[in-house]
Write an enzyme that holds these catalytic residues in place. Structure first.
Site, mmCIF file in Angstrom:
data_model
loop_
_atom_site.group_PDB
_atom_site.id
_atom_site.type_symbol
_atom_site.label_atom_id
_atom_site.label_comp_id
_atom_site.label_asym_id
_atom_site.label_seq_id
_atom_site.Cartn_x
_atom_site.Cartn_y
_atom_site.Cartn_z
ATOM 1 N N ASP A 1 43.818 29.411 50.789
ATOM 2 C CA ASP A 1 42.285 28.683 49.873
ATOM 3 C C ASP A 1 41.722 28.184 51.196
ATOM 4 O OD1 ASP A 1 43.067 28.240 47.031
ATOM 5 O OD2 ASP A 1 41.637 30.205 46.824
ATOM 6 N N THR B 1 36.384 34.455 44.873
ATOM 7 C CA THR B 1 36.101 35.943 43.876
ATOM 8 C C THR B 1 35.136 35.872 42.333
ATOM 9 O OG1 THR B 1 38.785 37.193 44.428
ATOM 10 C CG2 THR B 1 37.533 38.129 41.975
ATOM 11 N N ILE C 1 39.483 37.527 49.924
ATOM 12 C CA ILE C 1 37.960 36.948 49.415
ATOM 13 C C ILE C 1 38.235 36.073 48.566
ATOM 14 C CG2 ILE C 1 36.036 37.812 47.432
ATOM 15 C CD1 ILE C 1 36.147 40.602 47.678
ATOM 16 N N ASP C 2 37.554 34.421 49.501
ATOM 17 C CA ASP C 2 37.359 33.481 48.511
ATOM 18 C C ASP C 2 36.577 33.215 47.887
ATOM 19 O OD1 ASP C 2 39.326 30.577 48.126
ATOM 20 O OD2 ASP C 2 37.557 30.329 49.353
ATOM 21 N N ASP D 1 43.459 34.970 53.077
ATOM 22 C CA ASP D 1 42.891 34.509 51.320
ATOM 23 C C ASP D 1 41.325 35.887 51.804
ATOM 24 O OD1 ASP D 1 41.329 32.620 49.442
ATOM 25 O OD2 ASP D 1 41.549 34.486 49.111
ATOM 26 N N GLU E 1 47.035 36.091 49.799
ATOM 27 C CA GLU E 1 47.191 35.959 47.760
ATOM 28 C C GLU E 1 47.090 37.082 47.473
ATOM 29 O OE1 GLU E 1 42.900 34.647 46.955
ATOM 30 O OE2 GLU E 1 43.419 34.300 45.098
HETATM 31 O O1 LIG Z 1 40.532 33.183 43.553
HETATM 32 P P1 LIG Z 1 40.090 32.281 45.144
HETATM 33 O O2 LIG Z 1 38.504 33.088 44.347
HETATM 34 O O3 LIG Z 1 40.566 33.315 46.200
HETATM 35 O O4 LIG Z 1 39.704 31.110 45.488
HETATM 36 C C1 LIG Z 1 39.343 30.005 44.767
HETATM 37 C C2 LIG Z 1 39.386 28.762 45.062
HETATM 38 O O5 LIG Z 1 38.580 28.778 46.332
HETATM 39 C C3 LIG Z 1 38.119 27.900 44.834
HETATM 40 O O6 LIG Z 1 38.557 26.821 44.840
HETATM 41 C C4 LIG Z 1 38.587 27.124 42.804
HETATM 42 O O7 LIG Z 1 38.482 26.447 42.892
HETATM 43 C C5 LIG Z 1 39.030 29.135 42.357
HETATM 44 O O8 LIG Z 1 39.999 28.785 41.330
HETATM 45 C C6 LIG Z 1 39.723 30.194 43.333
HETATM 46 O O9 LIG Z 1 41.064 30.469 43.262
HETATM 47 MG MG LIG Z 2 40.451 31.601 47.356
HETATM 48 MG MG LIG Z 3 41.031 34.999 46.984
#
Ligand SMILES: O=P([O-])([O-])O[C@@H]1[C@@H](O)[C@H](O)[C@@H](O)[C@H](O)[C@@H]1O
Ligand SMILES: [Mg+2]
Ligand SMILES: [Mg+2]
Length: 280
Positions: free
Chosen positions: A220, A95, A92-93, A90, A70
């Site tokens: 994601d 963030t 940190i999914d 990813d 990412e």
């Molecule tokens: O940016 P991140 O925290 O890796 O990923 C997040 C996704 O897991 C989530 O589904 C989306 O709604 C957020 O906008 C963001 O993209």
């Molecule tokens: Mg993400």
């Molecule tokens: Mg992320």
């Protein structure tokens, strides 16, 4: 017959757990918050550090493998999936959750060869839950098998979705119109973990019947998609066709019945694909 990708999957689990330690440690400190595509699309130095930790560790063991990360893509690297062994990361999914200490934060690592996901690893760092799936060999959480919900009645279901970081009024109107349509089926409830990967693991665990979102990226959902499939779930595009992980749209459900019922209520729209040529 020996599984040629087992050592790669073992490494993914080990490095995801190590990354989770970095995330938990960072939660004790102040987080320097930066933004990407908009003021609500957040990134921190921990996202960047964790991605580099994962990529460097993989390069040492598997020097010919490719990456889609990412934060590397955010820094200008291509988002092209080829037949080569590719790690889709990813770091940190969730963030925004991480910045706010909202307790759902995941490290997500998908692994693709010949454009097919061979394994997926999602580590929910604060729950200490390691979700894994190997193509054709089932899905697990901390070693326990996962199975999607057997609920076929949408009116007895919980549906997960996210509102993402798109604040374009037309897109927001469609997101809320879809949410209203689904809520008024009626369903038992709608939930948002704040991370696509954990939402998909909730589908795989049978905790929610479906998750849908328009706005996600391949990093994601690459790992979570295999975890859902290997737990007996179904993946679909928001307009009912075959899912395309680069299309920025997904429905992940316990069954085709529930997936198709959700699709009926979604007011879809398209976004530039993850693998669209970047404008220079
Ligand atoms: O940016 P991140 O925290 O890796 O990923 C997040 C996704 O897991 C989530 O589904 C989306 O709604 C957020 O906008 C963001 O993209
Ligand atoms: Mg993400
Ligand atoms: Mg992320």
């Amino acid at each position: 017959m020996a599984d040629i990708w087992q050592s790669a999957m073992d490494h993914a689990v080990a490095i995801a757990r190590k990354a989770g330690e970095v995330v938990r440690e960072a939660l004790r400190d102040d987080r320097k918050v930066m933004t990407k595509s908009s003021s609500v699309d957040l990134v921190t130095q921990t996202d960047q550090r964790v991605e580099q930790l994962i990529i460097q560790s993989v390069k040492e063991k598997f020097p010919t493998h490719k990456f889609i990360g990412e934060e590397s893509v955010a820094a200008g690297e291509a988002c092209d999936l080829t037949d080569s062994p590719t790690w889709i990361i990813d770091p940190i999914d969730g963030t925004t959750n991480f910045v706010h200490s909202f307790p759902f934060v995941a490290v997500s690592i998908g692994f693709s060869v010949n454009n097919q996901t061979e394994f997926g690893v999602v580590y929910s760092c604060l729950e200490d839950k390691m979700f894994t799936a190997r193509r054709g060999k089932g899905a697990f959480c901390n070693g326990e098998p996962l199975q999607v919900s057997d609920q076929e009645d949408i009116k007895q279901s919980i549906i997960a979705t996210e509102f993402g970081s798109n604040r374009d009024p037309e897109a927001v109107d469609k997101i809320f119109s879809s949410l209203r349509n689904i809520l008024c089926i009626p369903v038992h409830g709608v939930r948002s973990a704040g991370t696509a990967a954990i939402n998909m693991c909730l589908v795989a665990s049978g905790c929610v019947e479906a998750y849908y979102e328009i706005g996600i990226h391949v990093w994601d959902v690459a790992a979570g998609s295999l975890i859902v499939s290997e737990a007996g779930g179904v993946l679909m595009d928001v307009e009912g066709g075959e899912v395309d992980l680069m299309s920025r749209r997904i429905v992940a459900a316990n069954s085709r019945t529930i997936a198709e019922r959700i699709v009926k209520e979604i007011e879809s729209f398209s976004l530039p694909r993850d693998d669209a040529p970047t404008k220079h």
